[in-house]
Every structure is written in C-alpha cells, then in structure tokens.
Design a protein around this motif. Structure first.
Motif, PDB file in Angstrom:
ATOM      1  N   SER A 146      18.523  36.908  53.292  1.00 38.45           N
ATOM      2  CA  SER A 146      19.824  37.480  52.956  1.00 38.45           C
ATOM      3  C   SER A 146      20.669  37.762  54.192  1.00 38.45           C
ATOM      4  O   SER A 146      21.830  38.150  54.056  1.00 38.45           O
ATOM      5  N   GLY A 147      20.112  37.567  55.379  1.00 41.39           N
ATOM      6  CA  GLY A 147      20.848  37.820  56.600  1.00 41.39           C
ATOM      7  C   GLY A 147      20.745  39.238  57.113  1.00 41.39           C
ATOM      8  O   GLY A 147      21.368  39.580  58.121  1.00 41.39           O
ATOM      9  N   ASP A 148      19.981  40.092  56.448  1.00 38.33           N
ATOM     10  CA  ASP A 148      19.824  41.490  56.852  1.00 38.33           C
ATOM     11  C   ASP A 148      18.544  41.675  57.653  1.00 38.33           C
ATOM     12  O   ASP A 148      17.635  40.833  57.607  1.00 38.33           O
ATOM     13  N   PRO A 149      18.439  42.783  58.373  1.00 40.14           N
ATOM     14  CA  PRO A 149      17.165  43.091  59.021  1.00 40.14           C
ATOM     15  C   PRO A 149      16.057  43.266  57.993  1.00 40.14           C
ATOM     16  O   PRO A 149      16.302  43.565  56.820  1.00 40.14           O
ATOM     17  N   GLN A 150      14.829  43.107  58.424  1.00 40.78           N
ATOM     18  CA  GLN A 150      13.687  43.188  57.521  1.00 40.78           C
ATOM     19  C   GLN A 150      13.536  44.599  56.953  1.00 40.78           C
ATOM     20  O   GLN A 150      13.751  45.592  57.648  1.00 40.78           O
ATOM     21  N   VAL A 151      13.151  44.665  55.681  1.00 38.12           N
ATOM     22  CA  VAL A 151      12.853  45.921  55.008  1.00 38.12           C
ATOM     23  C   VAL A 151      11.341  46.022  54.851  1.00 38.12           C
ATOM     24  O   VAL A 151      10.709  45.141  54.259  1.00 38.12           O
ATOM     25  N   PHE A 152      10.759  47.081  55.395  1.00 40.68           N
ATOM     26  CA  PHE A 152       9.309  47.254  55.388  1.00 40.68           C
ATOM     27  C   PHE A 152       8.890  48.048  54.156  1.00 40.68           C
ATOM     28  O   PHE A 152       9.588  48.971  53.725  1.00 40.68           O
ATOM     29  N   TYR A 153       7.725  47.691  53.642  1.00 44.87           N
ATOM     30  CA  TYR A 153       7.207  48.256  52.395  1.00 44.87           C
ATOM     31  C   TYR A 153       5.783  48.745  52.632  1.00 44.87           C
ATOM     32  O   TYR A 153       4.917  47.983  53.076  1.00 44.87           O
ATOM     33  N   PHE A 154       5.542  50.035  52.357  1.00 45.74           N
ATOM     34  CA  PHE A 154       4.205  50.618  52.471  1.00 45.74           C
ATOM     35  C   PHE A 154       3.924  51.384  51.180  1.00 45.74           C
ATOM     36  O   PHE A 154       4.786  52.121  50.683  1.00 45.74           O
TER      37      PHE A 154
END
Length: 558
Positions: A171-179
């Motif tokens: 999407s062109g955005d910085p990575q979204v981290f998931y925990f």
C-alpha cells in the motif's frame, strides 16, 4: 409368552438455520478489487502476513565491496596517504563507492531477531499447552498519526538520514507490526484457530472497508494531525454500514439472547432501532477509525468459529444419527464442509482469550528506534495481559483489564442475563462456571453475553517514552505482579532473554502450574530501561524471597 409392547420413540433434532448472508460469501461478495494488487495472471492477491520484517541495509554491511581498490589505503606509506575531507577534489575510491551504493532489502525473521523480539511458552504441569502466540507484519494501511509538516518538509541541502529503514508495504505505507497472545481453555482448538486466522480477518476487514492510510494527505483534510482521537481514515461508508448491520443480524439470528439487543460500541455507521434492530444512521461519519475495523474483525472471527461449532454434531447426539436435512444446516453442503475444518471434527465447547497489539509508525524508521514516535493500538478479550514499561519512571503501565465477573463493568453488563454468579472455593466470582466474561468460542455461554467484543486502547508513544512491551498469558499474570515482570526484563540483555527469564521465574514460584507464555517487544527506550526510578531494585527483595520460598523443601509439606 407375553411380550411387553415396545414404544416407538421419535427424536427430533433441532438445528440452526440462518437465512442470512452466508459467511463464506462475505469475502466473495464484498471483496474490493481496487484495494489489492493483482499478479501476472490478473487474479486478486490476498493481503499477506509475514513472520518477518523487511528492512533496508547498506550492501557494504552484507558483503565486501567489489569496487574497492586492490591496494588498501592503510597499506600506503604515510607520505602518499591523503586524509579525506569534504573539500578534497579526489576522495578515496572506496569511500565514494560506499556513498553511491544502493541499499539492499533484507528479510529478518522475528523469531531470530532476539535483540528486537523474544517469545517463550511452556506447558507447566498441565497435560497440554493451550496457549498460542503470533508475531509478524500485516499488510494493512497505516493508522499512525501524521507528523507535523515542520518535521516532514525536506529542506534544500539537508542530508538524508543514513540508517536502517523499514521497507514499505504494497500500500506504500510503513510496515504495521502485529503481536498477539492467546490463552485457550477446554483445549487448544480455538487458540490455534485464532493464531492462524485472526490476522487474516483484520486484513480482510481493512480491505473490505476500503480503509485508506492515515498518512495520506487529502485535499479536504484541514487538520492533518488532529489531537482528538480516534483518527478517522477514509473508507466506503455505505459498505461499512451494510456489513455492520448484517453482522449484528447474524448474531441475533444465530445466538439470540444477549445479542438481540446488542450493538457494538465502536460501530459508528449503524444505530439501534425498535426492538434493538440495527438501522443505518442518517448522518454517518466521513471516515472510519481503525478501532472500528478491529471490533468488526473480532466479532466476525468469533461468529465464524461459533457457526462452525453449531454446524457440527455434538457429543450428546453421537448415537442419534444425522439430522434429516443435514445439508441445509446454516449455508448448505459446501459451507458445512468448510466449517467442519474449524475447531476439530466434533463440536468444541471451549474457547480462548486474546490480546493483540498493533504498532504503526508515521515514517519508515522502525518503532524501536529511539527517535521515532509510533501509535500502539491494543485489542483485548479475556484475562491475557499487555504491559508497558515507562522509560522515565520504570513503572509498569497496564494497558488491559481482566474481563472477570468480579469486574463492576462486566457484572453490570451481564447481571440481567446471567443469574448464576457464584463464588468458588478460592473466593473468585464465576459465571456459569466460566472465569472470563469475554472470550472467543464458548458456544454454550454466548446467549448470556460471553462475547468477543474487544476492549480497545490507543496509545500515542513519544520517542523513547517506553522501554518495552510485554504480552503474557494468565499463567504469568496470575502468579507475578506486573512490576515484577517488568523488573525481571530490565535485567535481561535482550528481549529474548527477558521472555525466557520471566517464564522461568513464574514456573519456579507458581503453585498452579498453568501454561505460561510471554512475549517481549523492544521499544525506543530499551537502552535506558534501567535508568528510570529504582531500576530493577524495586522488587528485587520480594523476588528473592519468593524464589527462596519456592525452593524450600518444606514447601511440599504444607
């Protein structure tokens, strides 16, 4: 010989028939082809979940520079060596090649990045380990607050920051981290299902809502960085309203009871009509918050799991035979075949708690960098726990609360539906034998209000405001106070060692032997984790006393 006449007993099997939009059709009918990229064959690619993060590193840090001269500069005689300066007309060849060299994209698995993330889980004295966890990067638009324009405008002559930066997503955005951490009860079927699919439901919901990035500049956006929360992001309001109304109706039809008057608190595109029927509101908001996306994803995931269990044959019906219209249950033969794969072959009566933490940054600089602000969004159900460590004070800040019958909020929510509040031998209140008032699964307790409606918290983290983030199951939080957990991690060299030390200490001092899982995530203030307050000395004496008592041989005689 007289024979006693036998009676012919007819057993009527009641099944759940829902004449609504099939769950299997939800992704097909509402899929948004404009939100997903296509591959070379023209088919729509699904959002991907990776258990690794992607970063840019200089190529020189990975392999020797092939453009370097054959004779190194440090081997030249002192009279022939010329120190490099910015005004030097002939800078060294290797130095110039290093500046012009492009960076290389590197995949770093989170399970191997012990300096950034650590996870440990043990079975304890239980027959099996019902805990589960997940960590990685999900492909969704960013939900972080945009930085002020004064910090984002590039001035002429300003040198770019030469350091590792995360790669952008599709999407062109910085990575979204998931925990996430999951604590199953009654078995590991539900916790395993959440581990494998909950992140997919979040991704699909964001795509179906046509969620837009919070970092995207709109012409009508007069306040690009609002102070008030939640932050509204672009989306398809009509589609969101239709999906939310359909979801609430599915819960009313399938379960009933508590869900007959149930309208989730974050659903801003529908209202409550006569007899609690969901209706669209006349003036919907201009966008959608990511909190609303998470709430919809949690309830949709729980609905599919509960529907799968309702479609199966329960244990008490094993010797009765199949219903007459087995293929018409729920949504037909194909849907039943798909649902049979969820939670095992027989009806699973247990459930699972869940605590999810998502971290989004406004720039490609990773959230563990000391100079990077980030947005933390927590979605929580049950008694698993998420804790932050303050860099300045060293105190443990709890982000979640336990959803127990003893909670005044939960008790008032369920009192008129659950009349069987009891107190067990340990002095803890329970509702119909359950310790959690919110959970995934638990099909036999849905009518009295045990739902997966999450408790949501958003925290805007300033640069290096917090040292680390901890996610843990009740096998740890039920044994150790939050401050002791935080102080143990402070003394560790890496997050991996911190998670291992917490689980080991909790296992040593526990009297219950429950499953124990701990996740430690490094944040910007990690290097200063021992500077705030008393450091790790605040609970050192109590921890030593607890360990000494646990190792006392006379303990087993008590």
């Amino acid at each position: 010989m007289n024979r006693t006449p036998t009676k012919r007993v007819t057993v009527q099997v009641r099944t759940l028939a829902v004449n609504r939009v099939p769950l299997g059709r939800w992704k097909r009918d509402y899929a948004s082809p404009t939100t997903h990229p296509t591959n070379s064959h023209g088919t729509v690619k699904k959002p991907e979940f990776h258990d690794y993060f992607v970063t840019h590193l200089p190529s020189s840090s990975l392999h020797p520079d092939p453009q370097a001269p054959t004779k190194y500069f440090h081997q030249l005689p002192r009279s022939a060596s010329v120190p490099h300066t910015g005004e030097s007309p002939h800078p060294p060849t290797s130095f110039q090649a290093l500046i012009n060299r492009e960076t290389t994209v590197v995949r770093i698995p989170l399970r191997s990045a012990k300096h950034h993330f650590g996870a440990t889980t043990v079975r304890g004295t239980r027959p099996s380990n019902e805990d589960a966890y997940q960590a990685g990067v999900i492909d969704i638009p960013a939900f972080a607050k945009r930085l002020p324009a004064s910090l984002t405008i590039k001035r002429p002559g300003q040198d770019p920051i030469r350091e590792s930066q995360g790669a952008e997503t599709t999407s062109g955005d910085p990575q979204v981290f998931y925990f996430a951490v999951f604590d199953g009860h009654g078995g590991n079927e539900c916790s395993t299902f959440l581990k494998e699919t909950l992140h997919q439901y979040i991704q699909d919901t964001a795509a179906t809502f046509e969620l837009q990035s919070s970092l995207r500049k709109n012409r009508d956006d007069t306040d690009p960085s609002p102070e008030n929360l939640p932050i509204l992001q672009g989306g398809n309001s009509q589609r969101i309203s239709d999906l939310e109304r359909q979801l609430v109706r599915d819960w009313r039809t399938l379960v009933g009871g508590y869900f007959k008057r149930f309208v989730p608190t974050k659903f801003s595109h529908i209202g409550r009509g006569p007899r609690g029927v969901p209706v669209p509101i006349s003036d919907p908001p201009a966008g959608v918050s990511f909190e609303e996306v998470l709430e919809y994803a949690f309830l949709r995931t729980d609905l599919e799991f509960v529907s799968a269990q309702a479609a199966k044959q329960s244990d008490e019906l094993e010797n009765v035979g199949h219903p007459l219209y087995q293929d018409n249950i729920l949504y037909g033969r194909d849907q039943v075949a798909n649902l049979m794969n969820i939670g095992g072959l027989k009806r699973f009566k247990g459930g699972s708690t869940a605590s999810v933490a998502l971290i989004s940054t406004p720039t490609p600089t990773p959230f563990w960098h000391p100079g990077t602000p980030s947005s933390l969004l927590v979605s929580h159900v049950g008694d698993t726990r998420i804790v932050l460590c303050s860099t300045q004070t060293g105190d443990a800040t709890s982000v979640t609360s336990n959803h127990h019958p003893s909670s005044p909020i939960e008790a008032s929510r369920l009192r008129r539906y659950a009349a069987t509040f009891v107190t067990d031998s340990f002095g803890e209140e329970r509702m119909s034998g359950l310790a959690n008032t919110r959970a995934f699964g638990d099909v036999h307790s849905k009518r009295i209000g045990v739902s997966a409606e999450p408790e949501l918290h958003r925290i805007e983290m300033a640069p290096a405001e917090f040292s680390f983030l901890v996610l843990m199951s009740d096998g740890i939080s039920g044994t150790l106070p939050d401050q002791e957990v935080v102080d143990i991690i402070k003394e560790a060299k890496t997050p991996e060692q911190g998670a291992r030390d917490v689980v080991r200490f909790a296992t040593d001092v526990t009297k219950e032997g429950d499953n124990a899982t701990c996740l430690v995530v490094r944040l910007g203030g990690w290097e200063r984790r021992l500077e705030g307050g008393l450091g790790s000395l605040g609970t050192k004496e109590s921890r030593e006393w607890r360990r000494q008592e646990a190792t006392d041989p006379r303990r087993s005689r008590r």
